[in-house]
Design an enzyme around this catalytic site. Structure first.
Site, mmCIF file in Angstrom:
data_model
loop_
_atom_site.group_PDB
_atom_site.id
_atom_site.type_symbol
_atom_site.label_atom_id
_atom_site.label_comp_id
_atom_site.label_asym_id
_atom_site.label_seq_id
_atom_site.Cartn_x
_atom_site.Cartn_y
_atom_site.Cartn_z
ATOM 1 N N ASP A 38 0.831 -1.215 0.000
ATOM 2 C CA ASP A 38 0.000 0.000 0.000
ATOM 3 C C ASP A 38 0.863 1.261 0.000
ATOM 4 O O ASP A 38 0.524 2.255 -0.630
ATOM 5 C CB ASP A 38 -0.917 0.024 1.225
ATOM 6 C CG ASP A 38 -2.010 -1.026 1.100
ATOM 7 O OD1 ASP A 38 -2.198 -1.545 -0.012
ATOM 8 O OD2 ASP A 38 -2.652 -1.329 2.122
ATOM 9 N N LEU A 84 -19.405 -24.037 -26.571
ATOM 10 C CA LEU A 84 -18.980 -25.421 -26.795
ATOM 11 C C LEU A 84 -20.205 -26.307 -26.804
ATOM 12 O O LEU A 84 -21.191 -26.018 -26.121
ATOM 13 C CB LEU A 84 -18.058 -25.868 -25.654
ATOM 14 C CG LEU A 84 -16.730 -25.129 -25.519
ATOM 15 C CD1 LEU A 84 -16.017 -25.571 -24.252
ATOM 16 C CD2 LEU A 84 -15.853 -25.400 -26.729
ATOM 17 N N GLU A 122 -9.259 -29.505 -19.379
ATOM 18 C CA GLU A 122 -9.211 -28.341 -18.491
ATOM 19 C C GLU A 122 -10.453 -28.295 -17.633
ATOM 20 O O GLU A 122 -11.493 -28.840 -18.005
ATOM 21 C CB GLU A 122 -9.160 -27.051 -19.329
ATOM 22 C CG GLU A 122 -7.896 -26.907 -20.118
ATOM 23 C CD GLU A 122 -7.983 -25.774 -21.133
ATOM 24 O OE1 GLU A 122 -9.030 -25.098 -21.189
ATOM 25 O OE2 GLU A 122 -7.009 -25.592 -21.863
ATOM 26 N N LYS A 124 -13.727 -26.612 -16.262
ATOM 27 C CA LYS A 124 -14.668 -25.663 -16.868
ATOM 28 C C LYS A 124 -15.131 -24.716 -15.761
ATOM 29 O O LYS A 124 -15.979 -25.054 -14.932
ATOM 30 C CB LYS A 124 -15.852 -26.416 -17.479
ATOM 31 C CG LYS A 124 -16.779 -25.510 -18.276
ATOM 32 C CD LYS A 124 -17.790 -26.343 -19.055
ATOM 33 C CE LYS A 124 -18.668 -25.482 -19.939
ATOM 34 N NZ LYS A 124 -19.393 -24.438 -19.241
ATOM 35 N N ASP A 126 -16.804 -21.780 -13.713
ATOM 36 C CA ASP A 126 -18.185 -21.319 -13.776
ATOM 37 C C ASP A 126 -18.251 -19.835 -13.436
ATOM 38 O O ASP A 126 -18.407 -19.445 -12.276
ATOM 39 C CB ASP A 126 -19.025 -22.144 -12.794
ATOM 40 C CG ASP A 126 -20.493 -22.053 -13.124
ATOM 41 O OD1 ASP A 126 -20.822 -21.511 -14.192
ATOM 42 O OD2 ASP A 126 -21.301 -22.526 -12.315
ATOM 43 N N GLU A 181 -12.059 -16.939 -18.073
ATOM 44 C CA GLU A 181 -13.280 -16.867 -17.274
ATOM 45 C C GLU A 181 -13.038 -16.013 -16.036
ATOM 46 O O GLU A 181 -12.101 -16.259 -15.274
ATOM 47 C CB GLU A 181 -13.655 -18.301 -16.853
ATOM 48 C CG GLU A 181 -15.078 -18.459 -16.452
ATOM 49 C CD GLU A 181 -16.004 -18.734 -17.651
ATOM 50 O OE1 GLU A 181 -15.551 -18.650 -18.817
ATOM 51 O OE2 GLU A 181 -17.184 -19.013 -17.398
ATOM 52 N N TYR A 234 -7.536 -19.733 -23.518
ATOM 53 C CA TYR A 234 -7.598 -19.825 -24.979
ATOM 54 C C TYR A 234 -6.903 -18.605 -25.554
ATOM 55 O O TYR A 234 -7.276 -17.487 -25.240
ATOM 56 C CB TYR A 234 -9.073 -19.869 -25.386
ATOM 57 C CG TYR A 234 -9.370 -20.087 -26.855
ATOM 58 C CD1 TYR A 234 -8.532 -20.835 -27.678
ATOM 59 C CD2 TYR A 234 -10.538 -19.564 -27.410
ATOM 60 C CE1 TYR A 234 -8.842 -21.040 -29.013
ATOM 61 C CE2 TYR A 234 -10.860 -19.774 -28.747
ATOM 62 C CZ TYR A 234 -10.009 -20.510 -29.545
ATOM 63 O OH TYR A 234 -10.316 -20.722 -30.857
ATOM 64 N N LYS A 296 -10.092 -30.372 -25.319
ATOM 65 C CA LYS A 296 -9.690 -29.707 -26.565
ATOM 66 C C LYS A 296 -8.636 -30.539 -27.286
ATOM 67 O O LYS A 296 -7.718 -31.055 -26.643
ATOM 68 C CB LYS A 296 -9.063 -28.336 -26.245
ATOM 69 C CG LYS A 296 -10.011 -27.403 -25.533
ATOM 70 C CD LYS A 296 -9.315 -26.132 -25.069
ATOM 71 C CE LYS A 296 -10.300 -25.264 -24.307
ATOM 72 N NZ LYS A 296 -9.671 -24.150 -23.603
ATOM 73 N N LYS A 320 -20.355 -31.877 -18.938
ATOM 74 C CA LYS A 320 -21.031 -31.243 -17.799
ATOM 75 C C LYS A 320 -21.228 -32.259 -16.685
ATOM 76 O O LYS A 320 -21.760 -33.352 -16.931
ATOM 77 C CB LYS A 320 -22.405 -30.730 -18.223
ATOM 78 C CG LYS A 320 -22.339 -29.700 -19.320
ATOM 79 C CD LYS A 320 -22.175 -28.325 -18.742
ATOM 80 C CE LYS A 320 -23.317 -27.472 -19.200
ATOM 81 N NZ LYS A 320 -23.349 -26.162 -18.671
ATOM 82 N N CYS A 414 -46.183 -14.114 10.294
ATOM 83 C CA CYS A 414 -44.919 -14.650 10.797
ATOM 84 C C CYS A 414 -45.162 -15.935 11.585
ATOM 85 O O CYS A 414 -46.019 -15.961 12.472
ATOM 86 C CB CYS A 414 -44.238 -13.605 11.692
ATOM 87 S SG CYS A 414 -42.754 -14.239 12.480
ATOM 88 N N CYS A 417 -44.155 -15.011 15.517
ATOM 89 C CA CYS A 417 -44.848 -14.027 16.359
ATOM 90 C C CYS A 417 -46.200 -13.627 15.780
ATOM 91 O O CYS A 417 -46.897 -12.796 16.349
ATOM 92 C CB CYS A 417 -43.960 -12.797 16.555
ATOM 93 S SG CYS A 417 -43.774 -11.840 15.040
ATOM 94 N N CYS A 432 -40.783 -10.110 8.360
ATOM 95 C CA CYS A 432 -41.614 -9.893 9.536
ATOM 96 C C CYS A 432 -41.182 -8.546 10.106
ATOM 97 O O CYS A 432 -40.022 -8.373 10.479
ATOM 98 C CB CYS A 432 -41.392 -10.995 10.569
ATOM 99 S SG CYS A 432 -42.074 -10.542 12.173
ATOM 100 N N CYS A 438 -40.146 -10.200 17.808
ATOM 101 C CA CYS A 438 -40.184 -11.516 17.165
ATOM 102 C C CYS A 438 -38.949 -12.320 17.637
ATOM 103 O O CYS A 438 -37.815 -11.885 17.435
ATOM 104 C CB CYS A 438 -40.174 -11.317 15.654
ATOM 105 S SG CYS A 438 -40.164 -12.836 14.728
#
Ligand code: IVH
Length: 676
Positions: A38, A84, A122, A124, A126, A181, A234, A296, A320, A414, A417, A432, A438
């Protein structure tokens, strides 16, 4: 400093900082402390401010964010971003292998010992795909996938992702595109959601949505806070150094990109299948989500011969992972109330085994989802265990629906309560509103109040709070300070010692500084950082209570939602009464005198290292005092250290280091004297 010196210094600092970013975020192996980092960054930013002509677009200072993108420009991809085709089982994979071989004119002998095609397997990832364009070693543009033909220019936001290099090293091609990704690591996602839960904000559904939502935020400083990460998988362009995918990914690694260590070169489809089977189980140990494996063809000549269909390359396929699914009967729907009053509908199921565990309950999320799925008690429902821990209901087996059933009526009151529920326009959850009576909300509020970052009363855990509440001894946080030892002792599992600790813990909490008290009282949307900012600004609770909306909005971090929430909180007479009682009990509702002083220059240009345990103030307080008086804190002793503020039990290593460098040790009295 001459302009030339400044230019040199800016360049040197920039490349030093980029190297540290790389060490930390790509290699996961930092070589300096965050504090030192920093300081270097501050130095760079100060120079760039003084000599704006040398501020480069890809300076490490751009990673902090701050630029606002009102409208993301839509840009055309130079090479379309295809998707793909998918596969779901061994059959599909063998088919793919067959098609590849046919396409290349290879006659397959079949069988286990077939050497076959060289495939790269590789993970995949998400998240959301992104395309990065580099020219002359500089990041030029970052574009989202969009519809594959054109996407959004998110360059400003992408620069806040520390694992994306802004400038490259080594022997990179002059111009190329690299795709990968962007994702949110699980621990980051969990931490953000935990914080959101604490302050009553809506939770993010999953890391993928969190990542794509973050990339579309207008304020890049907010994106920076989301701590996104990015794996590249890629690379495209003329003049790539190798004729195969695997080798080029290794080359890209040497240019500074984050490439997954888990990619594997496989000989033939059977090795691919082994890789898949391995990760089908192992994936849950990763600190990020993957939803499959990408396979691939490694060799570029072979890739070229195979070519593309309209939608996807013929040389690659995604496998998958199956989310395990079962069908079972929905016995009933229960409603739960959380600490913030949010209602969660829960399905009680006929127990079934799923993913090795027995599932009896599943989340139904909210009223909209129940309506959309049209789930009814008595239905057979499909239950799935995805990346989430709690299984979810993904659909109804309508072929097994019993005749004459009615659509589910979402609860209107609720369950705890019986107060009528509310739903804020645009929010998915019902609430609620009875926040002060509550039971789960009351206990939740107390739990938050005693938690570590709030009042830090560790002698008063969740279970004890429930006991105290059930015994009718406490109904709100102010009641805690009226507790007497004689009242606590009769509780189950409560011994003399724990009762004493509890009372002492409460007593000690009266010294907890104002900003933490402000966080502890549980104003919805006021998190730890916001509370700190507000406390610094208003200095006393009275000022806060009497602040107008405009005054609140002028505080850093306070926006419309928080301002309204603060006004609502203090507008509630019950809260006012609780605050008054806490004040009478002796809690800190003002900044301490040291904090109130605007600070001084007394410690200007001095760097301190704090070590050991202190009697008069905590380490945190000493740190604040140093900063308030113009000094700097550092975590490690170096030539630049001016003083070591030494308490009891200072570490022997530190002592040795300070002595060898001839750095003066001072104790707390001497330090306080420096401040007069
Ligand atoms: S390769 C032409 N590799 O999965 C090949 N994609 O539909 C382009 N993804 O949109 C993709 N991990 O967002 C590739 N290791 C990986 C991947 C990956 C995740 C995503 C990507 C793409 C989708 C495939």
């Amino acid at each position: 400093m001459t302009s030339q010196d400044a230019q040199h210094k800016i360049l040197a600092l920039s490349s030093e900082l980029e190297q540290h970013n790389y060490n930390y975020y790509v290699l996961d192996n930092p070589t300096i402390s965050d504090y030192e980092f920093d300081k270097l960054l501050e130095e760079l930013m100060a120079l760039e401010k003084q000599f704006p002509e040398f501020l480069s677009e890809n300076s490490p200072s751009q990673r902090v964010g701050g630029q606002i993108t009102k409208n993301f420009q839509s840009v055309k991809h130079q090479y379309a971003m295809l998707s793909l085709s998918n596969s779901y089982n061994q059959e599909d994979l063998l088919d793919f292998d067959r098609r590849v071989k046919e396409g290349l004119g290879i006659v397959s002998q079949g069988g286990l010992f077939d050497e076959g095609i060289e495939y790269v397997c590789e993970l995949k990832f998400d998240g959301l795909s992104i395309s990065l364009i580099y020219e002359e070693g500089q990041l030029k543009q970052a574009i989202t996938r969009g519809d594959g033909v054109q996407g959004d220019d998110v360059t400003t936001n992408a620069k806040t992702i520390k694992s994306i290099p802004l400038t490259l090293k080594g022997h990179y091609p002059n111009k190329f595109e690299i795709r990968g990704e962007v994702f949110m690591p699980r621990p980051v996602f969990d931490a953000i959601n935990k914080e959101r839960e604490e302050i009553g904000d809506a939770l993010m559904a999953n890391p993928r949505n969190a990542a794509s939502g973050s990339m579309k935020m207008q304020d890049s400083a907010q994106v920076a806070k989301r701590k996104l990460d990015c794996f590249l998988y890629y690379v495209l362009g003329d003049g790539l150094p190798h004729q195969s995918h695997f080798d080029n990914m290794h080359a890209a690694k040497s240019w500074g990109f984050k490439i997954s260590e888990d990619a594997k070169l496989c000989n033939g489809i059977h090795e691919v299948i082994d890789f898949i089977n391995y990760w089908d189980k192992k994936r849950f140990d990763l600190p990020y989500d993957i939803d499959g494996i990408v396979i691939k063809v490694n060799n570029y000549n072979q890739q070229q011969n195979l070519g593309f269909t309209a939608k996807s390359p013929r040389w690659a396929i995604a496998y998958k992972f199956k989310a395990e699914q079962v069908s079972t009967e929905l016995l009933s729907i229960a409603y739960q109330v959380g600490r913030t009053g949010a209602i969660t509908p829960v399905a009680n199921l006929q127990p079934v085994t799923l993913g090795g565990t027995t599932v009896k309950r599943a989340s139904l999320h909210n009223a909209d989802i129940i309506e959309k799925l049209d789930v009814r008690v008595g239905d057979f429902v499909f239950v799935e265990k995805g990346g989430e821990i709690i299984p979810k209901i993904i659909g109804v087996d309508l072929t097994r629906r019993k005749p004459n059933t009615d659509a589910t009526q979402y609860t209107s009151h609720c369950p705890e309560c019986h107060t009528e529920l509310k739903r804020v326009e645009g929010e998915a959850n019902h609430y609620c509103p009875n926040e002060n009576e509550c039971p789960p909300q009351v206990i939740g509020k107390m739990d938050h109040f005693v938690s570590r970052k709030a009042m830090n009363i560790d002698s008063l855990g969740g279970e004890t709070l429930v006991q105290l509440y059930n015994a009718g001894l406490v109904k709100n946080i102010a009641d805690l300070y009226d507790l007497k030892k004689e009242q606590i002792l009769p509780l189950e599992r409560m011994a003399e010692k724990s009762a004493n600790n509890l009372i002492e813990g409460l007593e000690a909490s009266k010294q907890v500084p104002f900003e933490r008290v402000l966080y502890a009282i549980g104003i919805r949307h006021v998190g730890e950082t916001t509370a700190k900012k507000i406390a610094k600004k208003v200095k006393t609770l009275d000022v806060l209570i009497h602040s107008t909306k405009e005054e609140l909005l002028a505080i850093d971090e306070v926006g419309e939602i928080i301002a309204i929430s603060i006004a609502d909180f203090f507008g509630n007479p019950k809260n006012k009464d609780i605050i008054l009682r806490l004040k009478q009990a002796g809690l800190q509702f003002e900044l301490s005198e040291e904090q109130q002083q605007e600070g001084s220059d007394k410690l200007k240009d001095l760097t301190f290292v704090i070590s050991g345990v202190f009697a008069k103030h905590s380490r945190e307080q000493y740190k604040d005092m140093i900063e308030l008086n113009g000094g700097k804190n550092s975590g490690s002793i170096s030539k630049k250290t001016s003083y070591v503020l030494a308490g009891d039990n200072m570490g022997p290593e530190k002592l040795k280091k300070a002595e060898s460098l001839g750095i003066k040790l001072i104790n707390e009295e001497e330090f306080l004297e420096m401040l007069g």
